[in-house]
Design a protein around this motif. Structure first.
Motif, mmCIF file in Angstrom:
data_model
loop_
_atom_site.group_PDB
_atom_site.id
_atom_site.type_symbol
_atom_site.label_atom_id
_atom_site.label_comp_id
_atom_site.label_asym_id
_atom_site.label_seq_id
_atom_site.Cartn_x
_atom_site.Cartn_y
_atom_site.Cartn_z
ATOM 1 N N ASP A 33 0.859 -1.222 0.002
ATOM 2 C CA ASP A 33 -0.335 0.016 -0.123
ATOM 3 C C ASP A 33 0.752 1.414 -0.002
ATOM 4 O OD1 ASP A 33 -1.971 -1.670 0.155
ATOM 5 O OD2 ASP A 33 -2.913 -0.837 1.764
ATOM 6 N N ILE A 34 1.763 1.421 0.970
ATOM 7 C CA ILE A 34 2.640 2.702 1.003
ATOM 8 C C ILE A 34 3.399 2.732 -0.214
ATOM 9 C CG2 ILE A 34 4.569 1.400 2.080
ATOM 10 C CD1 ILE A 34 5.026 4.083 3.953
ATOM 11 N N LYS A 35 3.919 1.961 -1.034
ATOM 12 C CA LYS A 35 4.708 1.823 -2.266
ATOM 13 C C LYS A 35 3.648 2.451 -3.195
ATOM 14 C CE LYS A 35 8.151 -1.485 -1.235
ATOM 15 N NZ LYS A 35 8.600 -2.652 -1.753
ATOM 16 N N HIS A 36 2.645 2.135 -3.284
ATOM 17 C CA HIS A 36 1.628 2.722 -4.236
ATOM 18 C C HIS A 36 1.144 3.848 -4.016
ATOM 19 C CE1 HIS A 36 1.811 -0.738 -7.150
ATOM 20 N NE2 HIS A 36 1.815 -1.528 -6.127
ATOM 21 N N PHE A 37 0.898 4.107 -2.683
ATOM 22 C CA PHE A 37 0.050 5.431 -2.425
ATOM 23 C C PHE A 37 1.302 6.571 -2.352
ATOM 24 C CE2 PHE A 37 -2.931 3.139 0.728
ATOM 25 C CZ PHE A 37 -3.562 2.748 -0.385
ATOM 26 N N LYS A 38 2.719 6.273 -2.023
ATOM 27 C CA LYS A 38 3.558 7.309 -1.982
ATOM 28 C C LYS A 38 4.454 7.365 -3.117
ATOM 29 C CE LYS A 38 2.980 8.072 2.996
ATOM 30 N NZ LYS A 38 3.826 8.404 4.363
ATOM 31 N N CYS A 39 4.737 6.404 -3.880
ATOM 32 C CA CYS A 39 5.684 6.256 -4.977
ATOM 33 C C CYS A 39 5.374 5.935 -6.206
ATOM 34 C CB CYS A 39 6.770 5.046 -4.493
ATOM 35 S SG CYS A 39 7.626 5.343 -2.923
ATOM 36 N N PHE A 40 4.661 4.730 -6.498
ATOM 37 C CA PHE A 40 4.497 4.502 -7.797
ATOM 38 C C PHE A 40 3.105 5.505 -8.506
ATOM 39 C CE2 PHE A 40 5.813 0.401 -6.245
ATOM 40 C CZ PHE A 40 6.302 -0.104 -7.652
ATOM 41 N N GLY A 41 2.240 5.729 -7.867
ATOM 42 C CA GLY A 41 1.089 6.568 -8.598
ATOM 43 C C GLY A 41 1.843 8.076 -8.506
ATOM 44 N N PRO A 42 2.179 8.623 -7.621
ATOM 45 C CA PRO A 42 2.439 9.906 -7.805
ATOM 46 C C PRO A 42 3.616 10.324 -8.666
ATOM 47 C CG PRO A 42 1.946 9.366 -5.363
ATOM 48 C CD PRO A 42 2.051 8.245 -6.039
ATOM 49 N N CYS A 43 4.468 9.431 -8.666
ATOM 50 C CA CYS A 43 5.620 9.355 -9.606
ATOM 51 C C CYS A 43 5.228 9.441 -11.121
ATOM 52 C CB CYS A 43 6.807 8.237 -9.456
ATOM 53 S SG CYS A 43 7.753 8.589 -7.866
ATOM 54 N N MET A 44 4.076 8.589 -11.317
ATOM 55 C CA MET A 44 3.701 8.747 -12.872
ATOM 56 C C MET A 44 2.793 9.820 -13.092
ATOM 57 S SD MET A 44 0.542 6.143 -13.847
ATOM 58 C CE MET A 44 -0.783 7.070 -12.849
ATOM 59 N N VAL A 45 2.198 10.504 -11.993
ATOM 60 C CA VAL A 45 1.545 11.479 -12.240
ATOM 61 C C VAL A 45 2.431 12.808 -12.583
ATOM 62 C CG1 VAL A 45 0.045 13.440 -10.929
ATOM 63 C CG2 VAL A 45 -0.734 11.033 -10.882
ATOM 64 N N ARG A 46 3.573 12.714 -11.945
ATOM 65 C CA ARG A 46 4.482 13.839 -12.173
ATOM 66 C C ARG A 46 5.308 13.797 -13.403
ATOM 67 N NH1 ARG A 46 5.914 13.173 -6.553
ATOM 68 N NH2 ARG A 46 7.864 11.977 -7.021
ATOM 69 N N GLU A 47 5.428 12.465 -13.669
ATOM 70 C CA GLU A 47 6.494 12.058 -14.875
ATOM 71 C C GLU A 47 5.801 12.510 -16.043
ATOM 72 O OE1 GLU A 47 9.349 11.335 -17.376
ATOM 73 O OE2 GLU A 47 9.925 10.818 -15.186
ATOM 74 N N TRP A 48 4.318 11.986 -16.314
ATOM 75 C CA TRP A 48 3.555 12.691 -17.498
ATOM 76 C C TRP A 48 2.631 13.801 -17.250
ATOM 77 C CZ3 TRP A 48 5.240 7.485 -16.707
ATOM 78 C CH2 TRP A 48 5.888 6.858 -17.974
ATOM 79 N N GLY A 49 3.151 14.539 -16.199
ATOM 80 C CA GLY A 49 2.166 15.844 -15.896
ATOM 81 C C GLY A 49 0.896 15.824 -16.081
ATOM 82 N N LEU A 143 11.627 5.630 1.787
ATOM 83 C CA LEU A 143 10.481 5.578 2.739
ATOM 84 C C LEU A 143 11.070 5.162 4.095
ATOM 85 C CD1 LEU A 143 7.807 3.546 0.421
ATOM 86 C CD2 LEU A 143 7.591 5.829 1.102
ATOM 87 N N PRO A 144 10.190 5.818 5.121
ATOM 88 C CA PRO A 144 10.955 5.365 6.440
ATOM 89 C C PRO A 144 10.763 4.000 6.648
ATOM 90 C CG PRO A 144 8.895 7.092 6.312
ATOM 91 C CD PRO A 144 8.905 6.523 5.248
ATOM 92 N N LYS A 145 11.936 3.588 7.242
ATOM 93 C CA LYS A 145 12.430 2.051 7.126
ATOM 94 C C LYS A 145 11.266 1.444 8.182
ATOM 95 C CE LYS A 145 16.179 2.025 4.780
ATOM 96 N NZ LYS A 145 15.985 1.552 3.328
ATOM 97 N N ALA A 146 11.035 2.370 9.107
ATOM 98 C CA ALA A 146 9.966 1.795 10.405
ATOM 99 C C ALA A 146 8.665 1.353 9.600
ATOM 100 C CB ALA A 146 9.726 2.834 11.390
ATOM 101 N N ASP A 147 8.331 1.965 8.420
ATOM 102 C CA ASP A 147 6.996 1.504 8.035
ATOM 103 C C ASP A 147 7.130 0.437 7.110
ATOM 104 O OD1 ASP A 147 6.058 3.912 9.053
ATOM 105 O OD2 ASP A 147 5.890 5.031 7.132
ATOM 106 N N MET A 148 8.196 -0.365 6.788
ATOM 107 C CA MET A 148 8.449 -1.226 5.793
ATOM 108 C C MET A 148 8.769 -2.700 6.907
ATOM 109 S SD MET A 148 8.356 0.780 3.313
ATOM 110 C CE MET A 148 8.813 0.043 1.811
ATOM 111 N N LYS A 149 7.584 -3.171 7.110
ATOM 112 C CA LYS A 149 7.759 -4.326 7.882
ATOM 113 C C LYS A 149 7.117 -5.371 7.463
ATOM 114 C CE LYS A 149 4.518 -2.241 11.222
ATOM 115 N NZ LYS A 149 4.315 -0.877 10.598
ATOM 116 N N PRO A 150 7.311 -6.721 8.073
ATOM 117 C CA PRO A 150 6.362 -7.814 7.699
ATOM 118 C C PRO A 150 5.057 -7.695 8.419
ATOM 119 C CG PRO A 150 8.535 -8.497 8.709
ATOM 120 C CD PRO A 150 8.527 -6.888 8.816
ATOM 121 N N PHE A 151 4.151 -8.621 7.545
ATOM 122 C CA PHE A 151 3.051 -8.825 8.494
ATOM 123 C C PHE A 151 3.281 -9.527 9.618
ATOM 124 C CE2 PHE A 151 1.291 -7.995 3.913
ATOM 125 C CZ PHE A 151 0.413 -7.032 4.074
ATOM 126 N N PRO A 152 2.101 -9.302 10.677
ATOM 127 C CA PRO A 152 2.484 -10.159 11.787
ATOM 128 C C PRO A 152 2.264 -11.572 11.546
ATOM 129 C CG PRO A 152 0.760 -8.388 12.446
ATOM 130 C CD PRO A 152 1.354 -8.325 10.894
#
Length: 284
Positions: A33-49, A143-152
């Protein structure tokens, strides 16, 4: 453990009669979720204006990548799908046909194979796709390392499963990110080989691992996306689903399926029950 070099399979040896392949993002690691919400989608919006239609486009990106039967799709396939959608509804995307054709025809969908394609087919869209992918990787690394963790439940589940089977990480994510995330949380102690985007598709990786002498019905793919299920099916191996929003429950009950794998009772009925639950959960 097989390390990240020009041959990701180098040094791997079959040690047990059973093999369990585990996807990373959204399956073992709560990073999707965090990778798509904060990286993949927003980077696409910026790259293609695409800022003028940002909300709709990001909603579509998340639907394709997280909340539908294309969940877990390769990043470049997702990019082509969403940009074709943008091209048809909002604004022209120059060269989208070249990108879409490459994602349909290439044996490997990675930055390095895209670079090779660009040498034989210069295209503004291919160049922008490569720039986007590189930017995504940089943004993910920040991305903050603390946010990148395994599921319980993941560490315990893999540790228990490793008593019965060899463990392979089979992921379509960036290899450095996968190695870093699994290493940081002490998961690599129970992993025999790590295969990521640079090793080829999940289906290819499972097929390659079968060449080490595992019987098909002694192999199980653990994943959260239809692509994982498909990769298992293409190699006639078993599939165990990690259910979206029910990941802890899925990891806590994985040993039932591991035991069935080992004692030969992973029946078609059991598999159908798992797959039906998986599809119902994703379509809900």
């Amino acid at each position: 453990m097989g390390h990240l070099d020009s041959n990701p399979f180098a040094g791997f040896k079959k040690q047990k009669d059973y093999l369990i392949c585990v996807d990373s993002d959204g399956c073992a690691m709560d990073t999707m979720d965090i990778k798509h919400f904060k990286c993949f989608g927003p980077c696409m919006v910026r790259e293609w204006g695409l800022e003028s239609w940002k909300k709709d486009i990001l909603d579509q990106w998340n639907k394709v990548n997280l909340y539908s039967m294309t969940r877990g799709i390769n990043r470049f396939k997702a990019l082509a799908l969403v940009l074709e959608w943008v091209d048809s509804l909002y604004c022209q995307i120059p060269g989208i046909q070249e990108l879409a054709a490459w994602t349909r025809e290439a044996d490997e969908l990675s930055n390095s194979s895209l670079e090779r394609q660009m040498r034989s087919c210069p295209s503004i869209c291919l160049k922008k796709a490569l720039d986007w992918s590189g930017t995504v990787n940089r943004e993910i690394s920040r991305l903050p390392k603390a946010d990148m963790k395994p599921f319980p439940g993941v560490k315990e589940g893999i540790m228990l499963a490793h008593q019965y089977a060899d463990i392979a990480v089979v992921s379509s994510a960036n290899p450095d990110a996968v190695a870093d995330e699994w290493g940081r949380h002490g998961l690599l102690a129970d992993v025999d080989i790590l295969l990521a985007q640079d090793a080829g598709s999940k289906s290819y990786c499972i097929g390659k691992l079968l060449e080490y002498g595992y019987e098909n019905d002694h192999v199980m793919m653990v994943g959260d996306a239809p692509g994982d299920c498909q990769a298992a099916g293409m190699n006639s191996v078993h599939f165990y689903p990690i259910l979206v929003n029910r990941e802890y429950e899925s990891w806590m009950t994985i040993m039932k399926s591991v035991k069935r794998l080992v004692d030969g009772t992973f029946t078609q009925e059991w598999e159908k029950q798992l797959r039906d639950g998986f599809e119902m959960n994703l379509k809900a």
